[in-house]
Design a protein around this motif. Sequence first.
Motif, PDB file in Angstrom:
ATOM      1  N   GLU A 172      -5.881  18.460 -11.530  1.00 36.54           N
ATOM      2  CA  GLU A 172      -6.173  19.523 -12.492  1.00 36.54           C
ATOM      3  C   GLU A 172      -5.040  20.544 -12.559  1.00 36.54           C
ATOM      4  OE1 GLU A 172      -9.955  21.210 -11.653  1.00 36.54           O
ATOM      5  OE2 GLU A 172     -11.064  19.364 -12.121  1.00 36.54           O
ATOM      6  N   GLU A 173      -4.301  20.681 -11.463  1.00 37.32           N
ATOM      7  CA  GLU A 173      -3.181  21.620 -11.423  1.00 37.32           C
ATOM      8  C   GLU A 173      -1.846  20.931 -11.656  1.00 37.32           C
ATOM      9  OE1 GLU A 173      -3.511  23.803  -7.711  1.00 37.32           O
ATOM     10  OE2 GLU A 173      -5.693  23.639  -7.842  1.00 37.32           O
ATOM     11  N   GLN A 174      -1.883  19.621 -11.885  1.00 36.86           N
ATOM     12  CA  GLN A 174      -0.682  18.822 -12.113  1.00 36.86           C
ATOM     13  C   GLN A 174       0.340  19.027 -10.989  1.00 36.86           C
ATOM     14  OE1 GLN A 174       0.787  19.393 -16.134  1.00 36.86           O
ATOM     15  NE2 GLN A 174      -0.766  17.994 -16.919  1.00 36.86           N
ATOM     16  N   GLN A 175      -0.136  18.832  -9.774  1.00 36.38           N
ATOM     17  CA  GLN A 175       0.705  18.887  -8.583  1.00 36.38           C
ATOM     18  C   GLN A 175       0.502  17.613  -7.787  1.00 36.38           C
ATOM     19  OE1 GLN A 175      -0.797  22.811  -7.010  1.00 36.38           O
ATOM     20  NE2 GLN A 175       1.399  23.193  -6.751  1.00 36.38           N
ATOM     21  N   ALA A 176       1.543  17.195  -7.089  1.00 37.44           N
ATOM     22  CA  ALA A 176       1.453  16.002  -6.251  1.00 37.44           C
ATOM     23  C   ALA A 176       2.539  16.060  -5.187  1.00 37.44           C
ATOM     24  CB  ALA A 176       1.606  14.737  -7.091  1.00 37.44           C
ATOM     25  N   SER A 177       2.403  15.186  -4.206  1.00 36.16           N
ATOM     26  CA  SER A 177       3.457  15.000  -3.201  1.00 36.16           C
ATOM     27  C   SER A 177       4.252  13.756  -3.572  1.00 36.16           C
ATOM     28  CB  SER A 177       2.833  14.801  -1.814  1.00 36.16           C
ATOM     29  OG  SER A 177       2.195  13.525  -1.743  1.00 36.16           O
ATOM     30  N   LEU A 178       5.360  13.551  -2.900  1.00 37.88           N
ATOM     31  CA  LEU A 178       5.974  12.232  -2.926  1.00 37.88           C
ATOM     32  C   LEU A 178       5.014  11.264  -2.245  1.00 37.88           C
ATOM     33  CD1 LEU A 178       9.662  13.017  -1.862  1.00 37.88           C
ATOM     34  CD2 LEU A 178       8.859  12.442  -4.142  1.00 37.88           C
ATOM     35  N   SER A 179       4.937  10.066  -2.751  1.00 38.17           N
ATOM     36  CA  SER A 179       4.093   9.056  -2.107  1.00 38.17           C
ATOM     37  C   SER A 179       4.802   8.488  -0.883  1.00 38.17           C
ATOM     38  CB  SER A 179       3.747   7.939  -3.089  1.00 38.17           C
ATOM     39  OG  SER A 179       4.942   7.316  -3.557  1.00 38.17           O
ATOM     40  N   VAL A 180       4.028   7.863  -0.031  1.00 42.22           N
ATOM     41  CA  VAL A 180       4.533   7.215   1.190  1.00 42.22           C
ATOM     42  C   VAL A 180       4.167   5.736   1.141  1.00 42.22           C
ATOM     43  CG1 VAL A 180       4.390   7.116   3.701  1.00 42.22           C
ATOM     44  CG2 VAL A 180       4.379   9.339   2.547  1.00 42.22           C
ATOM     45  N   TYR A 181       5.155   4.882   1.339  1.00 47.76           N
ATOM     46  CA  TYR A 181       4.898   3.435   1.361  1.00 47.76           C
ATOM     47  C   TYR A 181       4.483   3.036   2.765  1.00 47.76           C
ATOM     48  CZ  TYR A 181       5.848  -1.606   1.020  1.00 47.76           C
ATOM     49  OH  TYR A 181       5.754  -2.981   1.045  1.00 47.76           O
ATOM     50  N   LEU A 182       3.308   2.394   2.889  1.00 54.77           N
ATOM     51  CA  LEU A 182       2.771   2.023   4.200  1.00 54.77           C
ATOM     52  C   LEU A 182       3.026   0.561   4.553  1.00 54.77           C
ATOM     53  CD1 LEU A 182      -0.594   3.989   4.100  1.00 54.77           C
ATOM     54  CD2 LEU A 182       1.616   4.702   5.024  1.00 54.77           C
ATOM     55  N   GLY A 183       3.727  -0.148   3.678  1.00 60.09           N
ATOM     56  CA  GLY A 183       4.081  -1.522   3.999  1.00 60.09           C
ATOM     57  C   GLY A 183       3.094  -2.521   3.430  1.00 60.09           C
ATOM     58  N   VAL A 184       3.095  -3.708   4.032  1.00 60.64           N
ATOM     59  CA  VAL A 184       2.280  -4.821   3.547  1.00 60.64           C
ATOM     60  C   VAL A 184       1.049  -4.977   4.411  1.00 60.64           C
ATOM     61  CG1 VAL A 184       2.252  -7.294   3.062  1.00 60.64           C
ATOM     62  CG2 VAL A 184       4.362  -5.987   2.707  1.00 60.64           C
ATOM     63  N   LEU A 185      -0.123  -4.877   3.793  1.00 60.21           N
ATOM     64  CA  LEU A 185      -1.362  -5.167   4.501  1.00 60.21           C
ATOM     65  C   LEU A 185      -1.485  -6.678   4.657  1.00 60.21           C
ATOM     66  CD1 LEU A 185      -3.836  -2.813   2.600  1.00 60.21           C
ATOM     67  CD2 LEU A 185      -2.806  -2.417   4.832  1.00 60.21           C
ATOM     68  N   GLY A 186      -1.845  -7.115   5.851  1.00 64.07           N
ATOM     69  CA  GLY A 186      -1.988  -8.531   6.104  1.00 64.07           C
ATOM     70  C   GLY A 186      -0.711  -9.193   6.589  1.00 64.07           C
ATOM     71  N   ASP A 187       0.375  -8.430   6.715  1.00 64.62           N
ATOM     72  CA  ASP A 187       1.648  -8.995   7.158  1.00 64.62           C
ATOM     73  C   ASP A 187       1.604  -9.282   8.660  1.00 64.62           C
ATOM     74  OD1 ASP A 187       4.190  -9.797   7.390  1.00 64.62           O
ATOM     75  OD2 ASP A 187       5.130  -7.883   6.920  1.00 64.62           O
ATOM     76  N   LEU A 196       0.831  -1.214   0.000  1.00 59.92           N
ATOM     77  CA  LEU A 196       0.000   0.000   0.000  1.00 59.92           C
ATOM     78  C   LEU A 196       0.861   1.258   0.000  1.00 59.92           C
ATOM     79  CD1 LEU A 196      -2.735   1.503   0.338  1.00 59.92           C
ATOM     80  CD2 LEU A 196      -2.492   1.144   2.816  1.00 59.92           C
ATOM     81  N   TRP A 197       0.511   2.190  -0.885  1.00 61.64           N
ATOM     82  CA  TRP A 197       1.111   3.523  -0.923  1.00 61.64           C
ATOM     83  C   TRP A 197      -0.014   4.560  -0.875  1.00 61.64           C
ATOM     84  CZ3 TRP A 197       2.541  -0.515  -3.947  1.00 61.64           C
ATOM     85  CH2 TRP A 197       3.897  -0.858  -4.019  1.00 61.64           C
ATOM     86  N   THR A 198       0.322   5.741  -0.375  1.00 61.65           N
ATOM     87  CA  THR A 198      -0.633   6.844  -0.418  1.00 61.65           C
ATOM     88  C   THR A 198       0.111   8.139  -0.699  1.00 61.65           C
ATOM     89  OG1 THR A 198      -2.502   7.868   0.743  1.00 61.65           O
ATOM     90  CG2 THR A 198      -0.552   7.370   2.050  1.00 61.65           C
ATOM     91  N   GLY A 199      -0.625   9.133  -1.154  1.00 60.73           N
ATOM     92  CA  GLY A 199      -0.020  10.427  -1.453  1.00 60.73           C
ATOM     93  C   GLY A 199      -1.110  11.449  -1.714  1.00 60.73           C
ATOM     94  N   TYR A 200      -0.700  12.695  -1.811  1.00 61.09           N
ATOM     95  CA  TYR A 200      -1.627  13.772  -2.161  1.00 61.09           C
ATOM     96  C   TYR A 200      -1.392  14.198  -3.600  1.00 61.09           C
ATOM     97  CZ  TYR A 200      -2.425  14.465   2.882  1.00 61.09           C
ATOM     98  OH  TYR A 200      -2.744  14.303   4.212  1.00 61.09           O
ATOM     99  N   TYR A 201      -2.461  14.669  -4.227  1.00 56.84           N
ATOM    100  CA  TYR A 201      -2.290  15.272  -5.542  1.00 56.84           C
ATOM    101  C   TYR A 201      -3.422  16.244  -5.837  1.00 56.84           C
ATOM    102  CZ  TYR A 201      -5.610  11.991  -7.969  1.00 56.84           C
ATOM    103  OH  TYR A 201      -6.696  11.274  -8.392  1.00 56.84           O
ATOM    104  N   ARG A 202      -3.163  17.104  -6.813  1.00 54.26           N
ATOM    105  CA  ARG A 202      -4.143  18.042  -7.330  1.00 54.26           C
ATOM    106  C   ARG A 202      -4.095  17.877  -8.859  1.00 54.26           C
ATOM    107  NH1 ARG A 202      -5.554  21.596  -3.286  1.00 54.26           N
ATOM    108  NH2 ARG A 202      -6.423  23.090  -4.799  1.00 54.26           N
TER     109      ARG A 202
END
Length: 213
Positions: free
Chosen positions: A198-213, A190-196
């Motif tokens: 329509e404005e072509q903007q984003a953050s670096l994504s963050v890796y949250l590891g393995v779900l179910g591990d 799983l990864w998550t991040g922010y983005y916009r």
Amino acid sequence: MARIINHPLGELSGKVGAVVFKKTKYGSYLSSVPSGPPPKASALQELQQSKMKAVMHFLTPLRVILKHTFFPLAQRTPTFNVIKSYYLRNAVTPSDVGYRMAYAKCLMSYGDLRIPEEVTANWNPGQPVQVSWNPQVTQAMAQADDVLFAVVYQPEVHQFYFMEHLANREAAQAEFSLPDVWSAYPEFHLWTGYYRPEEQQASLSVYLGVLGD
């Protein structure tokens, strides 16, 4: 060496470089010199090929997602070339059979928005994935309506699931369900991040590891 025949028409017979001129009763023909087998790749070349194969295998289905979330700060080269270069340098690690993906180094987004902070994710089979985070809306490069997205990867079937709008930054928590067709598989990245978008903007994504591990 080729020789001129039927002068002055300038017809050729014989070999010039990699081209062979042939004259038969049916006319004149050109063909290439048969080439031998290609040279065997060196150990270093085989490693480079293995690295490229691992990266392209991972990126090919992911490319559809990255075109919406990956915004290099300098657009001097095509975006996918920037992505591929990053992955080749940073997102693979040696294994017994060549290279494998270093999931914690994989980026699902890129840009200058403030990254998700203090993110936690909890999941039990058959239940939605619960995600919470610190919005940090008063900090630099953060806006309350930045869109939080999530990307889930199931390696056994080599499929990605993209939640384009999980919540806005200010919400601080959200939940989502995994695809029903994945119910037989116990683990997911799983990864998550922010983005916009329509404005072509984003953050670096963050890796949250393995779900179910």
